[in-house]
Motif scaffolding. Structure first.
Motif, PDB file in Angstrom:
ATOM      1  N   ASP B 214       0.333  -1.275   0.239  1.00 32.26           N
ATOM      2  CA  ASP B 214       0.345   0.693  -0.003  1.00 32.26           C
ATOM      3  C   ASP B 214       0.705   1.346   0.045  1.00 32.26           C
ATOM      4  O   ASP B 214       0.164   2.017   0.270  1.00 32.26           O
ATOM      5  N   GLY B 215       2.381   1.124  -0.043  1.00 29.92           N
ATOM      6  CA  GLY B 215       2.172   2.179  -0.401  1.00 29.92           C
ATOM      7  C   GLY B 215       3.240   3.085   1.564  1.00 29.92           C
ATOM      8  O   GLY B 215       3.967   4.015   1.235  1.00 29.92           O
ATOM      9  N   SER B 289       0.545   2.000  -8.057  1.00 30.63           N
ATOM     10  CA  SER B 289      -1.089   3.206  -8.914  1.00 30.63           C
ATOM     11  C   SER B 289      -2.320   2.347  -7.967  1.00 30.63           C
ATOM     12  O   SER B 289      -2.898   1.506  -7.967  1.00 30.63           O
ATOM     13  N   PRO B 290      -3.282   3.342  -6.500  1.00 28.74           N
ATOM     14  CA  PRO B 290      -4.066   2.599  -6.527  1.00 28.74           C
ATOM     15  C   PRO B 290      -5.294   2.260  -7.844  1.00 28.74           C
ATOM     16  O   PRO B 290      -6.487   1.374  -7.250  1.00 28.74           O
ATOM     17  N   LEU B 291      -4.812   3.630  -8.595  1.00 28.57           N
ATOM     18  CA  LEU B 291      -6.408   3.331  -9.638  1.00 28.57           C
ATOM     19  C   LEU B 291      -6.108   1.616 -10.771  1.00 28.57           C
ATOM     20  O   LEU B 291      -6.345   0.802 -11.145  1.00 28.57           O
ATOM     21  N   VAL B 292      -4.698   1.342 -10.700  1.00 23.36           N
ATOM     22  CA  VAL B 292      -4.611   0.001 -11.444  1.00 23.36           C
ATOM     23  C   VAL B 292      -4.807  -1.220 -10.409  1.00 23.36           C
ATOM     24  O   VAL B 292      -5.481  -2.005 -10.683  1.00 23.36           O
ATOM     25  N   SER B 294      -7.348  -0.958  -7.921  1.00 23.17           N
ATOM     26  CA  SER B 294      -8.150  -2.086  -8.352  1.00 23.17           C
ATOM     27  C   SER B 294      -8.899  -1.706  -9.525  1.00 23.17           C
ATOM     28  O   SER B 294     -10.236  -2.683  -9.236  1.00 23.17           O
ATOM     29  N   ALA B 295      -8.008  -1.647 -10.450  1.00 20.29           N
ATOM     30  CA  ALA B 295      -8.837  -2.048 -12.119  1.00 20.29           C
ATOM     31  C   ALA B 295      -8.384  -3.499 -12.170  1.00 20.29           C
ATOM     32  O   ALA B 295      -9.340  -4.471 -12.549  1.00 20.29           O
ATOM     33  N   ARG B 305      -4.545   3.790 -17.411  1.00 18.60           N
ATOM     34  CA  ARG B 305      -3.664   3.569 -15.837  1.00 18.60           C
ATOM     35  C   ARG B 305      -2.378   3.632 -16.065  1.00 18.60           C
ATOM     36  O   ARG B 305      -1.901   3.969 -14.988  1.00 18.60           O
ATOM     37  N   ALA B 308      -1.085   5.726 -17.882  1.00 15.07           N
ATOM     38  CA  ALA B 308      -0.197   7.034 -16.972  1.00 15.07           C
ATOM     39  C   ALA B 308       0.708   7.246 -15.621  1.00 15.07           C
ATOM     40  O   ALA B 308       0.875   8.486 -15.695  1.00 15.07           O
ATOM     41  N   ALA B 309       0.761   6.113 -14.878  1.00 14.46           N
ATOM     42  CA  ALA B 309       1.092   6.324 -14.500  1.00 14.46           C
ATOM     43  C   ALA B 309       2.734   5.778 -13.785  1.00 14.46           C
ATOM     44  O   ALA B 309       3.410   6.637 -13.834  1.00 14.46           O
ATOM     45  N   TYR B 312       3.749   9.629 -14.787  1.00 12.24           N
ATOM     46  CA  TYR B 312       4.217  10.059 -13.734  1.00 12.24           C
ATOM     47  C   TYR B 312       5.177   9.482 -12.653  1.00 12.24           C
ATOM     48  O   TYR B 312       5.380  10.241 -11.737  1.00 12.24           O
ATOM     49  N   LEU B 379      -6.034  -4.053  -5.016  1.00 12.34           N
ATOM     50  CA  LEU B 379      -6.731  -3.476  -4.139  1.00 12.34           C
ATOM     51  C   LEU B 379      -8.869  -3.586  -3.793  1.00 12.34           C
ATOM     52  O   LEU B 379      -8.925  -3.292  -4.680  1.00 12.34           O
TER      53      LEU B 379
END
Lengths: 392, 392
Positions: B214-215, B289-292, B294-295, B305, B308-309, B312, B379
């Motif tokens: 979770d980082g 990445s939380p978005l990756v 959860s996907a 996603r 994009a990760a 950045y 996630l």
């Protein structure tokens, strides 16, 4: 300074309109003047960001802004650039201005070509609805929302008469891709593009840049500040900065509170840091921590996670000097005082703070004078649900 | 090299035991020799980490290790240091060795004083159970688990006869505080503490340091590598390194797969990066990445996603050169080829890959030769549930 109604339409010289269907949304803003922008630092940059950034670099002037939701026009190559230019051309034709004076923004799914036909088909209606009435601003705000639940608009009038208004969207998604942050801020002050840029960068650093929903940086983020000059007032820049700071911070808080699945706004205040960079690091690391975010969701004053996040933020820290409070904005409870842990197991006030819809975490590092504030939201089942839904 | 049973008890010269009740867990490992360690970089450092780090700096030698779960002994000031020293003294007395040759580790709730009485009360039983049998290792592994669901142990035998075994815990919590990562690795090779340190740092950088649940970085993380020399073999260091790399990577994957609430292991492979630092940045940013995350939970091959990760992450990247595949380890499907998006909307193979319990995301930046691999997990609702439960 006083808060007024109307969002960007409170600003003299600004007209706005928007519409939205299940497929896409379209907003148009008419408002001309020197303009400054800040843009995503993601190396994957959406076509509208490239176009608008170039326009601003060359002209420092915007006459109109066209925004679509439903498609980010990102990772779309040459076709994406052509589509963004076509959006600018369509808006320029309608408004009777140069196409290089149009700002273009998009938010939505990544990697699909934009349906410019839909935009063309709906632009007449939006253009016809342009209005300086608060409803114009409200419609534009709605049109750029994706899974945002709350319209985000703020406007103020400074003592000198200058008005500043802004709208924003954030942290929602029409399809599970990016939660783009878009903000359009207008003022009727007379200010140069260079001054606007200075003020915008300064305000942005302590508002949008201090806001974390999930730590993912979009390909499409954009905030533009345009000065119509329609008030005929050239304000004191420090006063203007204070007003602008207020507008951006309020928009940032609205975005954080409306983060995907959020039930609470989390504000992290850091005092006593060695320098500003450290203060910001600590504040952002705490507000980004999934463990802190889920604890807040569970009404758990789990200060161990807060100090641990401060500890790995990279900032200077002496654990024997750290103090920590939780507050709801009215009452505050000390959990750690200069490294000494307070027994709060039976504290009823703390319980009620954790149940509040705004939880303020105050950390004092007792090392220096620097302070910073960051905003975020709790991590909830709904965040996972929204982002796990299969739609591709 | 072949995989063998027994975990650390497969290593000659190592005896282990452990017990656990609802309140706390206690493990004891007897195994003497040169030792190297890597420790949390969090600036809030738990007392056992301070003690063990100091012992290793001074002596580079460990004769025994005592570990408790249920209390992290972190943010506990002078009392915490005294408690960690008392744990070392108790273990040293039992094992008949110097107390400065004892490694101490703790995992659990932050900010509460350790119940050393409980440890004292249970140490006789654990000491009496010390065994070179695989069950000894299994009991020690269980004793240090918090909300871990799976025991994490790995052991191998190199061609030259040297054995390497390791146990680890991670990503679980007995109370909603930190998901400490602890790992204890033993070998019966004859190797100096300095060589062990070099090998451990190298293996750690491409295993535990490339793993994200979770980082959040714990205050208590610790990995120790001890060489008992009981095989009487001084192995080729490069061979030893390969075996050690294998053991640490397998432990890292077990920790990631058993991340809080996880249903899947995510492996991110990055090729073609400009340099190693960039490759690691991209891999870790994607897997964090939380978005990756959860996907992947939602079986959604949401490549937007992922790019994009990567964008950045801070690494060099040219979006027109990026290629991207999803795989389950058997079949792979290309989603992006040098910036060109493939139409995978009806791809049944992709659907089955996303439903697999291991999802491998391969990114090729086509900029250079560097590569890296990172591991993480999805996630899920359960991550939020586990960490939102009110227990303070």
């Amino acid at each position: 300074m006083r808060v007024i109604d109307g969002g960007i339409c409170a600003v003299r010289g600004v007209h706005a309109a928007g519409l939205k269907d299940d497929y896409m949304g379209l907003a148009l803003i008419e408002g001309a003047g020197p303009c400054a922008g800040v843009f995503t630092r993601n190396k994957v940059v959406a076509a509208p960001v490239v176009l608008t950034r170039d326009n601003l670099e060359n002209h420092k002037y915007v006459a109109g802004t066209i925004i679509n939701s439903g498609n980010a026009n990102a990772f779309t190559g040459e076709q994406g650039m052509a589509d963004a230019r076509e959006m600018a051309r369509l808006a320029a034709d309608k408004l009777g201005v140069q196409k290089s004076h149009i700002a273009v923004a998009s938010t939505g799914v990544i990697g699909r070509f934009l349906d410019v036909g839909w935009i063309k088909d709906h632009l007449d209606e939006v253009y016809g609805a342009l209005s300086a009435d608060p409803q114009g601003c409200r419609n534009a705000t709605k049109a750029i929302m994706t899974t945002d639940l709350i319209e985000k608009e703020v406007s103020v009038e400074l003592e000198c008469g200058v008005r500043i208004g802004g709208i924003a969207k954030g942290s929602g998604m029409i399809e599970p891709n990016m939660g783009t942050m878009l903000a359009f801020i207008y003022t009727d002050a007379i200010l140069s593009a260079d001054t606007l840029k200075e003020c915008l960068v300064k305000a942005n650093d302590s508002s949008f840049n201090m806001m974390v929903v999930d730590g993912d940086t979009s390909t499409n983020d954009m905030a533009l500040l345009t000065a119509t000059g329609a008030s005929s007032i050239a304000p004191d820049v420090a006063n203007f900065q204070r007003g602008l700071d207020y507008v951006l911070v309020e928009l940032a808080k609205k975005i954080a509170r409306d983060g995907e699945g959020a039930t609470k706004l989390i504000e992290v205040q850091v005092n006593g840091a060695s320098d500003l960079a450290d203060a910001r690091k600590v504040a952002k690391t705490i507000v980004r921590s999934p463990l802190v975010k889920s604890a807040i969701y569970g009404h758990d004053p789990n200060w161990g996670r807060v100090v641990a996040a401060a500890g790995y933020s990279g900032a200077s820290l002496d654990q024997d000097k750290v103090s920590l409070k939780f507050s709801d904005g009215k009452n505050a409870v000390t959990l750690v005082d200069h490294g000494q842990v307070a027994d709060t197991s039976a504290n009823q006030q703390l319980k009620s703070i954790m149940e509040s819809d705004t939880v303020i975490i105050s950390v004092d590092l007792s090392l220096g004078e620097a302070f910073a504030v960051a905003w975020g939201c709790d991590l909830t089942y709904d965040y996972v649900r929204i982002n796990a839904e299969y739609t591709t």
